[in-house]
Design a protein around this motif. Sequence first.
Motif, PDB file in Angstrom:
ATOM      1  N   GLN A 215      -7.621  42.952  18.282  1.00 36.70           N
ATOM      2  CA  GLN A 215      -6.705  43.741  17.702  1.00 36.70           C
ATOM      3  C   GLN A 215      -5.859  44.516  18.612  1.00 36.70           C
ATOM      4  O   GLN A 215      -4.708  44.531  18.421  1.00 36.70           O
ATOM      5  N   ARG A 216      -6.148  45.064  19.770  1.00 36.08           N
ATOM      6  CA  ARG A 216      -5.425  45.776  20.708  1.00 36.08           C
ATOM      7  C   ARG A 216      -4.367  44.883  21.294  1.00 36.08           C
ATOM      8  O   ARG A 216      -3.292  44.993  21.506  1.00 36.08           O
ATOM      9  N   ALA A 217      -4.773  43.752  21.781  1.00 37.66           N
ATOM     10  CA  ALA A 217      -3.940  42.617  22.178  1.00 37.66           C
ATOM     11  C   ALA A 217      -2.812  42.538  21.382  1.00 37.66           C
ATOM     12  O   ALA A 217      -1.697  42.015  21.771  1.00 37.66           O
ATOM     13  N   GLY A 218      -2.706  42.639  19.696  1.00 35.50           N
ATOM     14  CA  GLY A 218      -1.679  42.624  19.059  1.00 35.50           C
ATOM     15  C   GLY A 218      -0.925  43.582  18.893  1.00 35.50           C
ATOM     16  O   GLY A 218      -0.217  43.794  18.094  1.00 35.50           O
ATOM     17  N   TRP A 219      -1.252  44.792  19.511  1.00 35.96           N
ATOM     18  CA  TRP A 219      -0.609  46.013  19.172  1.00 35.96           C
ATOM     19  C   TRP A 219       0.791  45.878  19.259  1.00 35.96           C
ATOM     20  O   TRP A 219       1.838  46.617  18.584  1.00 35.96           O
ATOM     21  N   ASP A 220       1.222  45.133  20.326  1.00 39.32           N
ATOM     22  CA  ASP A 220       2.908  45.048  20.653  1.00 39.32           C
ATOM     23  C   ASP A 220       3.428  43.753  20.168  1.00 39.32           C
ATOM     24  O   ASP A 220       4.489  43.355  20.440  1.00 39.32           O
ATOM     25  N   HIS A 221       2.645  42.889  19.134  1.00 36.85           N
ATOM     26  CA  HIS A 221       3.177  41.828  18.692  1.00 36.85           C
ATOM     27  C   HIS A 221       3.693  42.216  17.272  1.00 36.85           C
ATOM     28  O   HIS A 221       3.117  42.895  16.324  1.00 36.85           O
ATOM     29  N   PRO A 222       4.946  41.715  16.974  1.00 35.78           N
ATOM     30  CA  PRO A 222       5.441  41.880  15.372  1.00 35.78           C
ATOM     31  C   PRO A 222       4.643  41.226  14.176  1.00 35.78           C
ATOM     32  O   PRO A 222       4.448  41.940  13.290  1.00 35.78           O
ATOM     33  N   LEU A 223       3.673  40.276  14.637  1.00 41.31           N
ATOM     34  CA  LEU A 223       2.880  39.877  13.414  1.00 41.31           C
ATOM     35  C   LEU A 223       1.262  40.161  13.778  1.00 41.31           C
ATOM     36  O   LEU A 223       0.578  39.709  13.309  1.00 41.31           O
ATOM     37  N   ARG A 224       0.979  41.059  14.785  1.00 47.61           N
ATOM     38  CA  ARG A 224      -0.151  41.578  14.880  1.00 47.61           C
ATOM     39  C   ARG A 224      -1.077  40.559  15.661  1.00 47.61           C
ATOM     40  O   ARG A 224      -2.408  40.286  15.195  1.00 47.61           O
ATOM     41  N   VAL A 225      -0.580  39.536  16.218  1.00 47.77           N
ATOM     42  CA  VAL A 225      -1.416  38.479  17.261  1.00 47.77           C
ATOM     43  C   VAL A 225      -1.697  38.760  18.299  1.00 47.77           C
ATOM     44  O   VAL A 225      -1.006  39.206  19.136  1.00 47.77           O
ATOM     45  N   GLY A 226      -3.094  38.661  18.862  1.00 48.72           N
ATOM     46  CA  GLY A 226      -3.395  38.855  20.203  1.00 48.72           C
ATOM     47  C   GLY A 226      -4.184  37.841  20.588  1.00 48.72           C
ATOM     48  O   GLY A 226      -4.899  37.205  20.067  1.00 48.72           O
ATOM     49  N   ALA A 227      -4.113  37.749  21.960  1.00 47.98           N
ATOM     50  CA  ALA A 227      -4.741  36.364  22.798  1.00 47.98           C
ATOM     51  C   ALA A 227      -6.018  37.245  23.661  1.00 47.98           C
ATOM     52  O   ALA A 227      -5.541  37.991  24.425  1.00 47.98           O
ATOM     53  N   ILE A 228      -7.130  36.642  23.599  1.00 49.83           N
ATOM     54  CA  ILE A 228      -7.963  37.216  24.532  1.00 49.83           C
ATOM     55  C   ILE A 228      -9.149  35.834  24.887  1.00 49.83           C
ATOM     56  O   ILE A 228      -8.618  34.782  24.164  1.00 49.83           O
ATOM     57  N   GLU A 229      -9.840  36.145  25.850  1.00 48.82           N
ATOM     58  CA  GLU A 229     -10.920  35.202  26.166  1.00 48.82           C
ATOM     59  C   GLU A 229     -12.260  35.197  25.475  1.00 48.82           C
ATOM     60  O   GLU A 229     -12.779  36.418  25.832  1.00 48.82           O
ATOM     61  N   VAL A 230     -12.934  34.430  24.826  1.00 50.67           N
ATOM     62  CA  VAL A 230     -14.129  34.419  24.275  1.00 50.67           C
ATOM     63  C   VAL A 230     -15.005  33.283  24.426  1.00 50.67           C
ATOM     64  O   VAL A 230     -14.462  32.310  24.486  1.00 50.67           O
ATOM     65  N   GLY A 231     -16.109  33.483  25.203  1.00 55.15           N
ATOM     66  CA  GLY A 231     -16.909  32.368  25.660  1.00 55.15           C
ATOM     67  C   GLY A 231     -16.142  31.375  26.515  1.00 55.15           C
ATOM     68  O   GLY A 231     -16.499  30.142  26.507  1.00 55.15           O
ATOM     69  N   GLY A 232     -15.271  31.905  27.437  1.00 45.75           N
ATOM     70  CA  GLY A 232     -14.714  31.033  28.450  1.00 45.75           C
ATOM     71  C   GLY A 232     -13.470  30.407  27.870  1.00 45.75           C
ATOM     72  O   GLY A 232     -12.829  29.370  28.541  1.00 45.75           O
ATOM     73  N   CYS A 233     -13.112  30.663  26.644  1.00 44.69           N
ATOM     74  CA  CYS A 233     -11.910  30.030  25.895  1.00 44.69           C
ATOM     75  C   CYS A 233     -11.053  30.953  25.443  1.00 44.69           C
ATOM     76  O   CYS A 233     -11.407  31.887  24.809  1.00 44.69           O
ATOM     77  N   PRO A 234      -9.754  30.520  25.708  1.00 46.39           N
ATOM     78  CA  PRO A 234      -8.501  31.690  24.941  1.00 46.39           C
ATOM     79  C   PRO A 234      -8.559  31.297  23.437  1.00 46.39           C
ATOM     80  O   PRO A 234      -8.636  30.194  22.710  1.00 46.39           O
ATOM     81  N   VAL A 235      -8.750  32.656  22.727  1.00 46.78           N
ATOM     82  CA  VAL A 235      -8.455  32.507  21.362  1.00 46.78           C
ATOM     83  C   VAL A 235      -7.585  33.400  20.878  1.00 46.78           C
ATOM     84  O   VAL A 235      -6.922  34.408  21.620  1.00 46.78           O
TER      85      VAL A 235
END
Length: 287
Positions: A215-235
């Motif tokens: 959620q925090r990664a999407g704070w500055d995205h107009p559609l509230r989309v955020g990218a993080i890594e989980v289990g070694g994979c970008p999601v």
Amino acid sequence: MPAPFTDLGTVTAPSGLLVLGMAGWIDYWPETELPLGERARAAAAVGGGHLRDGDCEAVAVPAAADRPLRVRATTSPSPFDEEPAIATLEVELGLPWPADADPAAPVLLGDLPVDRCGMVIGDALGLEAWTGLDGDSTDGLADVTYWGRHADDAHARFGGERIFWHGVDGPHGWLDLPLPEATARAAELTAWRGGLSGTGVAVALDPHTDHYLAQRAGWDHPLRVGAIEVGGCPVLGIEWDQGDHSVRHHGERGWGQVYPVTLEADPSGGTVLRWTIPPYVEGEERN
């Protein structure tokens, strides 16, 4: 003329299994009879399918394991504030459309509600490591924010930065504090004006779970989309504006607010996963 697509980013599926699921429930799959990865593998073996166990819902499909998978979306105006909101979510799966299938005939996999807590797209096995709303901090850090009637007085006493949040200046607070320090600071603020009593300040302590960081990664995205890594994979995590959700998706599956997920052929002969949310019609009865 079809609405143009906007690139949201890429994910990977090194297991060959891609999931689009309800972010608020991903961490509950381990409590069900079968883990998410095992369910996804069974669904992918027959070309993809809808997964559901209690409140846990997702769609799983086979995907290329050796390349990034592009995620795109079209938008339509939100009935809440007329700001752009996701209308079509599309993931390129990196696989050819089956030679014996009609490219003009989408394959219906099922439907999904818009989770008030957001959606997540990623590798099925990687998402088994997802930490949800009540999980532990993944890095030992946390954020503290505060707002309310006496926020200015609190800022004069305790400090804190103004946090930019969804296109506007949001609450005051501190990011990336060691968890013990964050816990102590939140407790001090809460004690100072009585917390959520209505006459003080509201205080939030947010450990760095995967759910929160997406959620925090999407704070500055107009559609509230955020990218993080989980289990070694970008999601990718997708948060919905709460006003838009209340007007357009409120009630979720219990009120028939579900939207079709299909496999479709793209113009280049590839296969895409598509989730289609039809335009909102004012006064339209819900199921």
